[in-house]
Every structure is written in C-alpha cells, then in structure tokens.
Design a protein around this motif. Structure first.
Motif, PDB file in Angstrom:
ATOM      1  N   PRO A  49       4.269   4.244   1.030  1.00 24.79           N
ATOM      2  CA  PRO A  49       3.021   3.658   0.151  1.00 24.79           C
ATOM      3  C   PRO A  49       3.084   3.800  -0.796  1.00 24.79           C
ATOM      4  CG  PRO A  49       2.781   4.489   2.338  1.00 24.79           C
ATOM      5  CD  PRO A  49       4.249   5.319   1.379  1.00 24.79           C
ATOM      6  N   ILE A  50       1.959   3.084  -1.841  1.00 32.13           N
ATOM      7  CA  ILE A  50       1.889   2.638  -2.988  1.00 32.13           C
ATOM      8  C   ILE A  50       0.663   2.733  -3.276  1.00 32.13           C
ATOM      9  CG2 ILE A  50       1.421   2.612  -5.819  1.00 32.13           C
ATOM     10  CD1 ILE A  50       4.501   2.280  -5.947  1.00 32.13           C
ATOM     11  N   GLY A  51      -0.246   3.440  -3.605  1.00 33.23           N
ATOM     12  CA  GLY A  51      -2.244   2.919  -3.065  1.00 33.23           C
ATOM     13  C   GLY A  51      -2.987   4.035  -2.324  1.00 33.23           C
ATOM     14  N   TYR A  52      -4.449   4.466  -2.620  1.00 29.87           N
ATOM     15  CA  TYR A  52      -4.851   4.784  -1.803  1.00 29.87           C
ATOM     16  C   TYR A  52      -5.257   4.604  -0.071  1.00 29.87           C
ATOM     17  CZ  TYR A  52      -9.543   5.996   0.575  1.00 29.87           C
ATOM     18  OH  TYR A  52     -10.741   6.856   1.333  1.00 29.87           O
ATOM     19  N   LYS A  53      -4.951   5.406   0.239  1.00 28.00           N
ATOM     20  CA  LYS A  53      -4.694   5.439   2.002  1.00 28.00           C
ATOM     21  C   LYS A  53      -5.541   5.905   2.778  1.00 28.00           C
ATOM     22  CE  LYS A  53      -0.860   6.218   5.551  1.00 28.00           C
ATOM     23  NZ  LYS A  53       0.269   6.958   6.055  1.00 28.00           N
ATOM     24  N   PRO A  54      -6.193   5.773   3.345  1.00 32.33           N
ATOM     25  CA  PRO A  54      -7.252   6.478   3.999  1.00 32.33           C
ATOM     26  C   PRO A  54      -7.291   7.423   5.128  1.00 32.33           C
ATOM     27  CG  PRO A  54      -7.692   4.087   4.966  1.00 32.33           C
ATOM     28  CD  PRO A  54      -7.237   4.352   3.497  1.00 32.33           C
ATOM     29  N   LYS A  55      -7.878   8.712   5.037  1.00 33.96           N
ATOM     30  CA  LYS A  55      -7.561   9.571   6.297  1.00 33.96           C
ATOM     31  C   LYS A  55      -8.051   9.771   7.190  1.00 33.96           C
ATOM     32  CE  LYS A  55      -8.274  12.980   2.729  1.00 33.96           C
ATOM     33  NZ  LYS A  55      -9.041  14.336   2.550  1.00 33.96           N
ATOM     34  N   LYS A  56      -7.477   9.854   8.206  1.00 35.69           N
ATOM     35  CA  LYS A  56      -8.074   9.354   9.378  1.00 35.69           C
ATOM     36  C   LYS A  56      -9.371  10.519   9.733  1.00 35.69           C
ATOM     37  CE  LYS A  56      -3.566   7.201  10.834  1.00 35.69           C
ATOM     38  NZ  LYS A  56      -2.460   7.306  12.219  1.00 35.69           N
TER      39      LYS A  56
END
Length: 118
Positions: A110-117
C-alpha cells in the motif's frame, strides 16, 4: 420386428411433433418397428404391388439413413482432427488471450500513510 420402449416412443413423438388424438393423451401400447432385415424378409412374403412399392421405399429409407450415419461419422472425425491441429498451431494465441482476459492479480504494497496500531 421389435417393440419400442416407452423412452424410444416418447423420443420419436418429440422428433416428429405429433400428438395423438383420442381419449388418452398417449397410447397405452408401445408401437412395433421393423429392422432393415425384417423389412427385407417381409418383402419376400408380401406380393401385392402396393406392398412391393412400400417395401422398396422403406429399404431406400434405410439406405439413406445408413449413408447419413456414415457421413456424420466421417465429418465428426474430420472436425476433431482439424480441431486438434488448430489447437496445436494456435496454442500461443490462446495463452495470450487467456492472459488478457484474466491477468494475474499482483499484490502490491500500500502507498501512503498507515497509522500505527496501539
């Protein structure tokens, strides 16, 4: 001469698209049919001019039917042979068309911002 089975009788009824007239929708009895040899034997017994004409017509029908079956068999064999030959010649084209119709799905990051869990 032999008696047709109920399945054979129903098949013939659907092929000639005939409906029986009378009290019942169908006949209670299965009809009888002649084999080619039976017609030839019958021709040797019956001597009236009409019987001879009918027997000649029936024997001719059997001859035409036999020729049709032979022609159909030869045609079917030629089609199968041609199909095998064409499948061999056009194998690459079939593979390319199948690839274009349903290309393999590739998994991508995936491209882009991925929030941390948390």
């Amino acid at each position: 001469m032999f008696e047709l089975t109920r399945d054979e009788y129903n098949f013939l009824r659907t092929q000639i698209a005939s409906l029986e007239v009378g009290k019942g929708k169908y006949s209670k009895f299965n009809p009888f049919a002649f084999t080619e040899q039976g017609v030839a034997m019958l021709a040797s017994v019956l001597n009236s001019p009409k019987a001879i004409q009918v027997n000649i017509a029936i024997v001719r029908a059997f001859v035409v039917l036999r020729q049709y079956v032979l022609d159909y068999k030869e045609l079917k064999e030629q089609i199968i042979k041609l199909e095998k030959e064409m499948n061999h010649k056009f194998k690459d084209i079939y593979e390319a068309l199948n690839f274009l119709i349903s290309p393999p799905i590739q998994k991508r990051k995936p491209i882009g911002y991925k929030p941390k869990k948390k």
